[in-house]
Motif scaffolding. Structure first.
Motif, PDB file in Angstrom:
ATOM      1  N   LEU A   1       0.938  -1.324   0.284  1.00  0.00           N
ATOM      2  CA  LEU A   1      -0.342  -0.062   0.396  1.00  0.00           C
ATOM      3  C   LEU A   1       0.853   1.302  -0.321  1.00  0.00           C
ATOM      4  O   LEU A   1       0.572   2.543  -0.734  1.00  0.00           O
ATOM      5  N   VAL A   2       1.406   0.909   0.353  1.00  0.00           N
ATOM      6  CA  VAL A   2       2.757   2.226   1.121  1.00  0.00           C
ATOM      7  C   VAL A   2       3.373   2.960  -0.918  1.00  0.00           C
ATOM      8  O   VAL A   2       3.002   3.779  -1.104  1.00  0.00           O
ATOM      9  N   LEU A   3       3.813   1.140  -1.283  1.00  0.00           N
ATOM     10  CA  LEU A   3       4.416   1.739  -2.584  1.00  0.00           C
ATOM     11  C   LEU A   3       2.844   2.556  -3.529  1.00  0.00           C
ATOM     12  O   LEU A   3       3.528   2.852  -4.473  1.00  0.00           O
ATOM     13  N   HIS A   4       1.862   1.683  -3.576  1.00  0.00           N
ATOM     14  CA  HIS A   4       0.416   2.334  -4.259  1.00  0.00           C
ATOM     15  C   HIS A   4       1.109   3.864  -4.304  1.00  0.00           C
ATOM     16  O   HIS A   4       0.220   4.949  -5.182  1.00  0.00           O
ATOM     17  N   ARG A   5       0.520   4.001  -2.629  1.00  0.00           N
ATOM     18  CA  ARG A   5       0.581   5.566  -2.576  1.00  0.00           C
ATOM     19  C   ARG A   5       1.781   6.304  -3.030  1.00  0.00           C
ATOM     20  O   ARG A   5       1.820   7.420  -3.829  1.00  0.00           O
ATOM     21  N   TYR A   6       2.682   5.664  -2.519  1.00  0.00           N
ATOM     22  CA  TYR A   6       3.751   6.229  -3.665  1.00  0.00           C
ATOM     23  C   TYR A   6       3.989   6.314  -4.921  1.00  0.00           C
ATOM     24  O   TYR A   6       3.441   7.430  -5.462  1.00  0.00           O
ATOM     25  N   ASP A   7       3.402   5.477  -5.808  1.00  0.00           N
ATOM     26  CA  ASP A   7       2.948   5.390  -7.337  1.00  0.00           C
ATOM     27  C   ASP A   7       2.024   5.991  -7.553  1.00  0.00           C
ATOM     28  O   ASP A   7       2.132   7.717  -8.923  1.00  0.00           O
ATOM     29  N   GLN A   8       0.838   6.188  -6.882  1.00  0.00           N
ATOM     30  CA  GLN A   8      -0.043   7.752  -7.176  1.00  0.00           C
ATOM     31  C   GLN A   8       0.505   8.626  -7.531  1.00  0.00           C
ATOM     32  O   GLN A   8      -0.425   9.436  -8.012  1.00  0.00           O
ATOM     33  N   ALA A   9       0.965   9.140  -6.245  1.00  0.00           N
ATOM     34  CA  ALA A   9       1.294  10.500  -6.015  1.00  0.00           C
ATOM     35  C   ALA A   9       2.762  11.134  -7.672  1.00  0.00           C
ATOM     36  O   ALA A   9       1.926  12.149  -7.663  1.00  0.00           O
ATOM     37  N   LEU A  10       2.822   9.798  -7.887  1.00  0.00           N
ATOM     38  CA  LEU A  10       4.264  10.450  -8.895  1.00  0.00           C
ATOM     39  C   LEU A  10       3.159  11.117 -10.164  1.00  0.00           C
ATOM     40  O   LEU A  10       3.239  11.333 -11.372  1.00  0.00           O
ATOM     41  N   ALA A  11       2.114   9.802 -10.554  1.00  0.00           N
ATOM     42  CA  ALA A  11       1.657   9.551 -11.800  1.00  0.00           C
ATOM     43  C   ALA A  11      -0.024  10.625 -11.299  1.00  0.00           C
ATOM     44  O   ALA A  11      -0.375  11.013 -12.572  1.00  0.00           O
ATOM     45  N   THR A  12       0.293  11.763 -10.676  1.00  0.00           N
ATOM     46  CA  THR A  12      -0.685  12.593 -10.569  1.00  0.00           C
ATOM     47  C   THR A  12       0.381  14.154 -10.454  1.00  0.00           C
ATOM     48  O   THR A  12       0.886  14.230 -10.150  1.00  0.00           O
ATOM     49  N   PRO A  13      -0.694  14.262 -11.281  1.00  0.00           N
ATOM     50  CA  PRO A  13       0.499  16.031 -12.314  1.00  0.00           C
ATOM     51  C   PRO A  13      -0.143  16.593 -10.531  1.00  0.00           C
ATOM     52  O   PRO A  13      -1.527  16.305 -10.469  1.00  0.00           O
ATOM     53  N   GLU A  14       0.462  17.359 -10.712  1.00  0.00           N
ATOM     54  CA  GLU A  14       1.134  18.710  -9.436  1.00  0.00           C
ATOM     55  C   GLU A  14       0.981  20.121  -9.648  1.00  0.00           C
ATOM     56  O   GLU A  14       1.336  20.245 -10.309  1.00  0.00           O
ATOM     57  N   PRO A  15      -0.328  20.452  -9.394  1.00  0.00           N
ATOM     58  CA  PRO A  15      -0.907  22.189  -9.986  1.00  0.00           C
ATOM     59  C   PRO A  15       0.133  23.288  -9.370  1.00  0.00           C
ATOM     60  O   PRO A  15       0.614  22.788  -8.645  1.00  0.00           O
TER      61      PRO A  15
END
Length: 270
Positions: free
Chosen positions: A247-261
């Motif tokens: 789950l920690v790695l999933h959240r890490y990957d999610q953050a990288l894949a989410t464009p940051e405004p």
């Protein structure tokens, strides 16, 4: 076998299609709360080892919000310039996620950092809660009579933030669907009902097989107090279960894949 597959995938991910080596991924900074209970730090360190086993080429650092070293501001201050992804080892949205972590990020302007969503709610948390209950004696097969007499109290730390309460209720709902019995969220502080009150409420409804599911990332004072209120079985905290590392790695990957405004830093979507 799963660990070997993950390690192989991690190695291959660093090589592009033309055979050249890709840049190393941004470090993962695991943000733990901190506790005076020495078991908490030991648990977090074990979790970090499991994360590293799944992704050997990922740099993983630790920063605490309070009580334990290294503190998050010190971890960020010591990091070289570049990127970092902060993953809160926290189970819901609340003050730490909305205020403490952004403040620590703002104090480290040399670091281009982003913060992932907290761990919950998520099915991998439910998988871990279920596993801990089974370890404590929860029966995977139950008669209808036993099911009508059973209930689970999801014991959480508690927060005055309404988003945190919503996140905990959602986890309780997901766990109830998995178990097939009612699950009621209850809290160690700052919110109602308390765990003892939730246990009494179940008993008043003729449910006497009441388990306490420990919705804490590691052992500590609150987890111990909540377990003592159990009238039947009490599960261990989430701890370093393999699903937590995933789950920690999933959240890490999610953050990288989410464009940051820009210019604001935003939480990755849950």
């Amino acid at each position: 076998m799963n660990a070997i597959t993950s390690q192989l995938g991690s190695q291959l991910s660093l090589v592009s299609l033309n055979g050249t080596r890709r840049p190393a991924p941004p470090p993962l900074v695991l943000v733990a709360h901190g506790s005076r209970d020495p078991r908490a730090l030991s648990t977090v360190r074990t979790l970090i080892e499991r994360i590293r086993e799944l992704r050997p080429h990922l740099t993983v650092r630790l920063g605490h919000l309070e009580l334990n070293e290294p503190l998050l501001p010190d971890t960020l201050a010591s990091a070289r310039g570049g990127e970092a992804v902060l993953v809160p080892l926290l189970l819901s949205r609340g003050y730490h996620v909305k205020h403490d972590i952004p403040e620590a990020m703002a104090a480290a302007p040399h670091l281009l950092s982003r913060v992932a969503a907290p761990l919950g709610p998520h099915p991998l948390l439910v998988e871990t809660l279920y596993a801990r209950l089974v370890e404590a004696g929860w029966r995977t097969r139950m008669s209808d009579t036993a099911r009508r007499a059973s209930g689970v109290v999801l014991a959480a730390a508690g927060s005055r933030d309404p988003d945190a309460a919503r996140d905990t209720r959602r986890t309780a709902q997901l766990l109830a669907e998995r178990l097939g019995v009612p699950v009621v969220p209850a809290y160690a502080s700052a919110a109602a009902p308390t765990v003892p009150a939730a246990v009494r409420a179940f008993a008043a409804r003729s449910r006497h097989r009441i388990a306490v599911a420990s919705y804490f990332t590691a052992p500590g004072r609150f987890a111990t107090q909540c377990a003592e209120a159990a009238s039947w079985i009490a599960a261990e905290p989430l701890g370093a279960h393999p699903a937590m590392a995933r789950l920690v790695l999933h959240r890490y990957d999610q953050a990288l894949a989410t464009p940051e405004p820009a210019p604001e830093r935003a939480l990755a979507s849950a």
